[in-house]
Design a protein around this motif. Structure first.
Motif, mmCIF file in Angstrom:
data_model
loop_
_atom_site.group_PDB
_atom_site.id
_atom_site.type_symbol
_atom_site.label_atom_id
_atom_site.label_comp_id
_atom_site.label_asym_id
_atom_site.label_seq_id
_atom_site.Cartn_x
_atom_site.Cartn_y
_atom_site.Cartn_z
ATOM 1 N N ASN A 218 0.052 1.875 0.027
ATOM 2 C CA ASN A 218 0.723 0.713 -0.544
ATOM 3 C C ASN A 218 2.220 0.927 -0.712
ATOM 4 N N THR A 219 2.885 1.336 0.356
ATOM 5 C CA THR A 219 4.310 1.609 0.299
ATOM 6 C C THR A 219 5.128 0.365 0.666
ATOM 7 N N LYS A 220 6.321 0.318 0.161
ATOM 8 C CA LYS A 220 7.281 -0.734 0.517
ATOM 9 C C LYS A 220 8.376 -0.170 1.416
ATOM 10 N N CYS A 221 8.281 1.098 1.733
ATOM 11 C CA CYS A 221 9.281 1.785 2.556
ATOM 12 C C CYS A 221 9.267 1.193 3.967
ATOM 13 N N GLU A 222 10.377 0.570 4.346
ATOM 14 C CA GLU A 222 10.471 -0.092 5.657
ATOM 15 C C GLU A 222 10.302 0.887 6.822
#
Length: 148
Positions: A117-121
Protein backbone atom coordinates in the motif's frame (compact mmCIF):
# COMPACT_ATOMS: atom_id res chain seq x y z
CA UNK A 1 19.79 -45.99 -37.08
CA UNK A 2 19.07 -42.28 -37.38
CA UNK A 3 21.58 -39.97 -39.04
CA UNK A 4 22.70 -37.22 -36.68
CA UNK A 5 25.14 -34.33 -36.69
CA UNK A 6 27.40 -35.00 -33.70
CA UNK A 7 28.13 -31.34 -32.97
CA UNK A 8 24.47 -30.32 -33.05
CA UNK A 9 23.64 -33.42 -31.01
CA UNK A 10 26.18 -32.47 -28.30
CA UNK A 11 24.85 -28.92 -28.21
CA UNK A 12 21.27 -30.19 -27.90
CA UNK A 13 22.16 -32.63 -25.13
CA UNK A 14 23.76 -29.83 -23.12
CA UNK A 15 20.93 -27.38 -23.79
CA UNK A 16 18.00 -29.73 -23.10
CA UNK A 17 19.76 -31.23 -20.11
CA UNK A 18 20.02 -27.77 -18.57
CA UNK A 19 16.66 -26.41 -19.81
CA UNK A 20 14.58 -29.41 -18.70
CA UNK A 21 16.83 -30.43 -15.78
CA UNK A 22 17.39 -33.86 -17.32
CA UNK A 23 20.04 -36.40 -16.40
CA UNK A 24 22.63 -36.93 -19.17
CA UNK A 25 21.13 -40.10 -20.64
CA UNK A 26 17.61 -38.65 -20.75
CA UNK A 27 18.96 -35.55 -22.51
CA UNK A 28 20.76 -37.79 -25.03
CA UNK A 29 17.61 -39.81 -25.69
CA UNK A 30 15.54 -36.67 -26.22
CA UNK A 31 18.15 -35.05 -28.47
CA UNK A 32 18.45 -38.24 -30.48
CA UNK A 33 14.68 -38.40 -30.99
CA UNK A 34 14.68 -34.87 -32.38
CA UNK A 35 16.72 -36.20 -35.31
CA UNK A 36 13.92 -38.71 -36.06
CA UNK A 37 12.42 -36.32 -38.61
CA UNK A 38 10.20 -39.02 -40.14
CA UNK A 39 8.86 -39.95 -36.69
CA UNK A 40 9.35 -43.65 -37.27
CA UNK A 41 10.29 -44.11 -33.64
CA UNK A 42 13.25 -45.67 -31.89
CA UNK A 43 12.95 -48.94 -29.99
CA UNK A 44 14.20 -49.64 -26.49
CA UNK A 45 16.85 -52.05 -27.80
CA UNK A 46 18.14 -49.45 -30.23
CA UNK A 47 18.68 -47.01 -27.36
CA UNK A 48 20.58 -49.65 -25.40
CA UNK A 49 22.84 -50.26 -28.44
CA UNK A 50 23.26 -46.62 -29.50
CA UNK A 51 24.19 -45.31 -26.06
CA UNK A 52 25.89 -48.47 -24.79
CA UNK A 53 23.86 -48.12 -21.61
CA UNK A 54 22.34 -50.70 -19.32
CA UNK A 55 18.74 -51.73 -19.86
CA UNK A 56 17.78 -50.41 -16.44
CA UNK A 57 19.35 -47.00 -17.14
CA UNK A 58 17.61 -46.72 -20.50
CA UNK A 59 14.33 -47.87 -18.97
CA UNK A 60 14.40 -45.40 -16.08
CA UNK A 61 15.36 -42.49 -18.36
CA UNK A 62 12.65 -43.35 -20.90
CA UNK A 63 10.12 -43.52 -18.05
CA UNK A 64 11.27 -40.12 -16.81
CA UNK A 65 10.80 -38.59 -20.28
CA UNK A 66 7.40 -40.28 -20.64
CA UNK A 67 6.27 -39.01 -17.22
CA UNK A 68 7.35 -35.48 -18.16
CA UNK A 69 5.35 -35.76 -21.42
CA UNK A 70 8.51 -34.94 -23.37
CA UNK A 71 8.24 -38.16 -25.41
CA UNK A 72 5.50 -40.60 -26.38
CA UNK A 73 5.52 -44.31 -27.05
CA UNK A 74 3.58 -46.47 -29.45
CA UNK A 75 3.43 -50.03 -30.75
CA UNK A 76 3.49 -50.95 -34.41
CA UNK A 77 0.71 -53.32 -35.45
CA UNK A 78 3.06 -56.09 -36.55
CA UNK A 79 5.52 -55.84 -33.63
CA UNK A 80 5.49 -56.21 -29.85
CA UNK A 81 8.25 -53.64 -29.41
CA UNK A 82 7.51 -50.18 -28.09
CA UNK A 83 8.82 -47.30 -30.11
CA UNK A 84 9.52 -43.83 -28.81
CA UNK A 85 9.14 -40.44 -30.49
CA UNK A 86 9.29 -36.90 -29.22
CA UNK A 87 5.93 -35.51 -28.15
CA UNK A 88 5.05 -32.91 -30.77
CA UNK A 89 2.63 -31.33 -28.27
CA UNK A 90 5.34 -30.89 -25.62
CA UNK A 91 6.29 -27.34 -26.62
CA UNK A 92 2.66 -26.32 -26.32
CA UNK A 93 2.46 -28.00 -22.89
CA UNK A 94 5.73 -26.37 -21.81
CA UNK A 95 4.67 -22.87 -22.82
CA UNK A 96 1.24 -23.33 -21.24
CA UNK A 97 3.04 -24.11 -17.96
CA UNK A 98 5.15 -20.96 -18.40
CA UNK A 99 1.96 -18.89 -18.85
CA UNK A 100 0.48 -20.44 -15.69
CA UNK A 101 3.62 -19.58 -13.71
CA UNK A 102 3.61 -15.99 -14.97
CA UNK A 103 -0.11 -15.65 -14.13
CA UNK A 104 0.59 -16.95 -10.61
CA UNK A 105 3.49 -14.54 -10.18
CA UNK A 106 1.32 -11.63 -11.37
CA UNK A 107 -1.29 -12.54 -8.76
CA UNK A 108 1.36 -12.71 -6.04
CA UNK A 109 2.77 -9.33 -7.10
CA UNK A 110 -0.69 -7.78 -7.10
CA UNK A 111 -1.31 -9.10 -3.57
CA UNK A 112 2.10 -7.79 -2.48
CA UNK A 113 1.30 -4.37 -3.97
CA UNK A 114 -2.00 -4.26 -2.06
CA UNK A 115 -0.28 -5.33 1.17
CA UNK A 116 2.51 -2.74 0.78
CA UNK A 117 0.00 0.00 0.00
CA UNK A 118 2.66 2.51 -1.01
CA UNK A 119 2.14 5.94 -2.52
CA UNK A 120 5.73 6.07 -3.79
CA UNK A 121 5.49 6.91 -7.50
CA UNK A 122 8.84 5.26 -8.32
CA UNK A 123 7.82 1.96 -6.73
CA UNK A 124 4.40 2.05 -8.41
CA UNK A 125 5.95 2.84 -11.78
CA UNK A 126 8.40 -0.08 -11.46
CA UNK A 127 5.52 -2.36 -10.52
CA UNK A 128 3.55 -1.23 -13.59
CA UNK A 129 6.54 -1.79 -15.87
CA UNK A 130 7.10 -5.25 -14.42
CA UNK A 131 3.45 -6.30 -14.70
CA UNK A 132 3.22 -4.83 -18.21
CA UNK A 133 6.21 -6.94 -19.24
CA UNK A 134 4.53 -10.08 -17.86
CA UNK A 135 1.22 -9.27 -19.57
CA UNK A 136 2.88 -8.61 -22.94
CA UNK A 137 4.83 -11.86 -22.75
CA UNK A 138 1.76 -13.85 -21.72
CA UNK A 139 -0.19 -12.35 -24.59
CA UNK A 140 2.63 -13.01 -27.07
CA UNK A 141 3.00 -16.65 -25.98
CA UNK A 142 -0.76 -17.23 -26.13
CA UNK A 143 -0.95 -15.72 -29.60
CA UNK A 144 1.91 -17.90 -30.81
CA UNK A 145 0.38 -21.04 -29.27
CA UNK A 146 -2.89 -20.32 -31.04
CA UNK A 147 -0.99 -20.35 -34.32
CA UNK A 148 0.57 -23.76 -33.67
Amino acid sequence: MIEIDKEIFREMVKFYGEAFHLPPLAAKIYAYLIFDFDRKGVSFDEFVDIFAASKSSVSSNLNLLLNLNIIKDFNKIDERKRFFVMNEKYMKIRFQEIIEKMDRELLILENLKKFRNTKCEVALQKFDIYTDLFNKNISNIKETLDQL
